[in-house]
Design a protein around this motif. Structure first.
Motif, short mmCIF file in Angstrom:
data_model
loop_
_atom_site.label_atom_id
_atom_site.label_comp_id
_atom_site.label_asym_id
_atom_site.label_seq_id
_atom_site.Cartn_x
_atom_site.Cartn_y
_atom_site.Cartn_z
N ALA A 254 -26.48 -18.94 48.09
CA ALA A 254 -26.69 -18.74 46.66
C ALA A 254 -27.68 -17.89 46.24
O ALA A 254 -27.45 -17.26 45.38
CB ALA A 254 -26.52 -20.18 45.96
N LEU A 255 -28.95 -18.03 46.96
CA LEU A 255 -29.97 -17.18 46.68
C LEU A 255 -29.64 -15.72 46.90
O LEU A 255 -29.85 -14.81 46.02
CB LEU A 255 -31.11 -17.66 47.39
N GLY A 256 -29.01 -15.32 48.17
CA GLY A 256 -28.62 -14.15 48.33
C GLY A 256 -27.67 -13.45 47.26
O GLY A 256 -27.71 -12.29 47.03
N GLU A 257 -26.70 -14.12 46.87
CA GLU A 257 -25.73 -13.81 45.86
C GLU A 257 -26.54 -13.65 44.63
O GLU A 257 -26.36 -12.46 43.89
CB GLU A 257 -24.57 -14.82 45.53
N ALA A 258 -27.38 -14.49 44.15
CA ALA A 258 -28.08 -14.10 42.92
C ALA A 258 -29.19 -12.66 43.14
O ALA A 258 -29.24 -12.03 42.24
CB ALA A 258 -29.14 -15.43 42.60
N ILE A 259 -29.89 -12.37 44.32
CA ILE A 259 -30.67 -11.27 44.56
C ILE A 259 -29.56 -10.10 44.64
O ILE A 259 -30.01 -8.92 44.02
CB ILE A 259 -31.26 -11.48 45.99
N ALA A 260 -28.50 -10.10 45.05
CA ALA A 260 -27.51 -9.05 45.05
C ALA A 260 -26.97 -8.56 43.83
O ALA A 260 -26.81 -7.38 43.57
CB ALA A 260 -26.31 -9.63 46.04
N GLY A 261 -27.04 -9.57 42.95
CA GLY A 261 -26.62 -9.41 41.46
C GLY A 261 -27.78 -8.93 40.54
O GLY A 261 -27.54 -8.53 39.33
N GLU A 262 -29.17 -8.66 41.06
CA GLU A 262 -30.09 -8.38 40.39
C GLU A 262 -30.18 -7.03 39.90
O GLU A 262 -30.07 -5.86 40.47
CB GLU A 262 -31.56 -8.31 41.17
N PRO A 263 -30.31 -6.82 38.50
CA PRO A 263 -30.17 -5.31 37.98
C PRO A 263 -31.24 -4.42 38.11
O PRO A 263 -31.24 -3.08 38.21
CB PRO A 263 -30.02 -5.70 36.49
N LEU A 264 -32.50 -5.05 38.33
CA LEU A 264 -33.87 -4.15 38.72
C LEU A 264 -33.89 -3.68 40.06
O LEU A 264 -33.24 -4.15 41.15
CB LEU A 264 -34.94 -5.11 38.48
N GLU A 265 -34.41 -2.37 40.24
CA GLU A 265 -34.34 -1.81 41.50
C GLU A 265 -35.34 -2.49 42.47
O GLU A 265 -34.99 -2.47 43.63
CB GLU A 265 -34.44 -0.36 41.39
N ARG A 266 -36.52 -2.91 42.02
CA ARG A 266 -37.62 -3.35 42.76
C ARG A 266 -37.33 -4.79 42.71
O ARG A 266 -37.69 -5.51 41.68
CB ARG A 266 -38.83 -2.76 42.38
N VAL A 267 -37.46 -5.36 43.91
CA VAL A 267 -37.05 -6.91 43.89
C VAL A 267 -38.03 -7.50 45.15
O VAL A 267 -38.39 -7.01 46.06
CB VAL A 267 -35.88 -7.42 44.34
N VAL A 268 -39.13 -8.53 44.74
CA VAL A 268 -39.87 -9.25 45.62
C VAL A 268 -39.24 -10.69 45.81
O VAL A 268 -39.18 -11.21 44.62
CB VAL A 268 -41.37 -9.17 45.22
N LEU A 269 -39.18 -11.13 46.98
CA LEU A 269 -38.91 -12.48 47.14
C LEU A 269 -39.97 -13.26 47.71
O LEU A 269 -40.54 -12.99 48.60
CB LEU A 269 -37.53 -12.74 47.95
N LEU A 270 -40.48 -14.27 47.16
CA LEU A 270 -41.75 -15.19 47.53
C LEU A 270 -41.03 -16.61 47.89
O LEU A 270 -40.55 -17.31 46.80
CB LEU A 270 -42.88 -15.26 46.74
N GLY A 271 -41.36 -17.21 48.96
CA GLY A 271 -41.16 -18.66 48.79
C GLY A 271 -41.09 -19.13 50.50
O GLY A 271 -41.39 -18.55 51.48
N ASP A 272 -40.60 -20.40 50.46
CA ASP A 272 -40.48 -21.01 51.79
C ASP A 272 -39.13 -21.25 51.72
O ASP A 272 -38.37 -21.83 51.34
CB ASP A 272 -41.26 -22.48 51.50
N LEU A 273 -38.56 -20.46 52.87
CA LEU A 273 -37.29 -20.43 53.12
C LEU A 273 -36.64 -21.47 54.32
O LEU A 273 -35.36 -21.55 54.42
CB LEU A 273 -36.69 -19.03 53.58
N ASN A 274 -37.61 -22.05 54.56
CA ASN A 274 -37.16 -23.17 55.76
C ASN A 274 -36.27 -22.42 57.06
O ASN A 274 -35.53 -23.00 57.40
CB ASN A 274 -36.62 -24.33 55.31
N GLY A 275 -36.70 -21.23 57.39
CA GLY A 275 -35.99 -20.48 58.21
C GLY A 275 -36.98 -19.12 58.52
O GLY A 275 -37.37 -18.55 57.72
N THR A 276 -36.31 -18.58 59.68
CA THR A 276 -37.02 -17.26 60.08
C THR A 276 -36.10 -16.25 60.16
O THR A 276 -34.81 -16.32 59.49
CB THR A 276 -37.26 -17.49 61.48
N MET A 277 -36.69 -14.98 60.27
CA MET A 277 -35.84 -13.74 59.74
C MET A 277 -34.73 -13.87 60.94
O MET A 277 -33.70 -13.06 60.76
CB MET A 277 -36.78 -12.73 59.87
#
Length: 349
Positions: A254-277
């Motif tokens: 759901a978070l990925g879907e929200a970010i994919a629909g972000e209208p601004l070009e520059r995006v920063v995600l901050l947080g505890d994702l409880n997972g690694t890259m």
């Protein structure tokens, strides 16, 4: 007699380092000679060689380990860098067993690990940047919220995201951060504090039934930046169920879907994702964003648990923004370490 005189001269002459080097050379030659004269050198240590090959296979094919059995794939990927500890152990066993087969086999996991993580061992930090951001899971049971807030503010970050905010502690954080950050917003259990104006503030639905993610536009001198703050559900390792992460995975999608629909070009995600890259379950997010630690950090940047960090589950990720430096901040009263990054928004900054 001539041979005895030569030995006496070698042992007694020269400086200490030279004598030690000579002894080491002779010992090495003896070991090599012993190995060469041993017909079992290739037949011994086959179990060690097999374990080395298996370790290499797990690392190189981790993406194919199925998740349908207790999310075993995600569990492996969460602690994937630590599999490298198996290399020196296997190397020692190969030497003890005096096995040429095992020694050669140990090269396989060593090469695979270096291919996967060798780039993280170098310092990729650079100077410059025009925006510093930080994120911290402050822990709902934090006994010193004011001290934690002051510690994060002392980092100099322009934008700070806090997760796991207990409602009763929010006024304490607001008071402690008020002198440094003029603008802030708290949505559910997450919040953002900024030196620059905030706008278009809204919660982000990550399919939990309560708010643990938000979005805001930060109007920086270099232009607007969309800042997302998220705290994905926790995961657990249980004997009867394995790595329980289904709710976390749904929220990540759901978070990925929200970010994919972000209208601004520059995006920063901050947080505890409880997972690694490395965790494929976060692919909806990681496939479209860059980790600042991977691009501009030094080392793995592990953030949890704070007492002995073993995984980087607290993330700063960007899209349309250039990371220039990423690092962890000193321990606070939380069980997570804060993480910070500097990014470049404007050309030439």
């Amino acid at each position: 007699m001539a041979q005895q005189a030569y030995v006496t001269e070698t042992d007694g002459g020269g400086s200490g380092p030279e004598r030690r080097e000579s002894r080491f050379r002779r010992l090495t030659h003896r070991l090599i000679a012993a190995w060469r004269g041993d017909p079992r050198i290739w037949r011994r240590g086959l179990v060690v060689a097999a374990l080395a090959a298996l370790l290499a296979l797990v690392m190189v094919a981790h993406a194919h380990i199925p998740n349908r059995f207790g999310n075993l794939g995600s569990l492996t990927e969460t602690f994937l860098p630590w599999l490298g500890l198996g290399v020196p152990v296997l190397l020692l066993l190969a030497v003890v067993r005096r096995s040429a087969s095992a020694l050669i086999a140990v090269l396989l996991p060593a090469i695979v690990w270096l291919n996967l993580f060798g780039g993280l061992l170098t310092d990729k930090a650079a100077g410059g940047g025009d925006l510093m951001v930080a994120t911290h899971n402050v822990n709902a049971d934090n006994a010193d919220p004011a001290g934690t807030a002051r510690s994060v503010a002392a980092s100099g970050a322009d934008v700070v995201a806090l997760e796991e905010l207990r409602a009763s502690a929010v006024p304490t954080y607001e008071k402690a951060l008020a002198s440094t950050y003029r603008y802030h917003s708290v949505q559910g259990t997450v919040g953002v504090w900024s030196k620059y104006p905030l706008g278009d503030i809204a919660p982000v639905d990550i399919k939990l039934g309560w708010t643990r993610a938000m979005r805001a536009t930060v109007t920086t001198p270099a232009g607007p930046v969309a800042v997302y703050v998220a705290h994905l559900p926790s995961v657990r390792v249980k004997l009867e169920a394995g790595f329980t992460a289904r709710q976390r995975d749904t929220s990540a999608d759901a978070l990925g879907e929200a970010i994919a629909g972000e209208p601004l070009e520059r995006v920063v995600l901050l947080g505890d994702l409880n997972g690694t890259m490395n965790d494929r379950a976060l692919n909806a997010v990681t496939s479209q964003m860059r980790s600042t630690q991977g691009a501009a950090g030094s080392g793995f940047g592990f953030s949890w648990p704070a007492s002995f960090p073993m995984a980087r589950i607290d993330q700063i990720m960007v899209k349309g923004v250039e990371p220039v430096k990423s690092w962890t901040l000193p321990e606070t009263g939380s069980d997570h370490l804060p993480v910070a990054a500097r990014v470049r928004l404007a050309t030439g900054s």
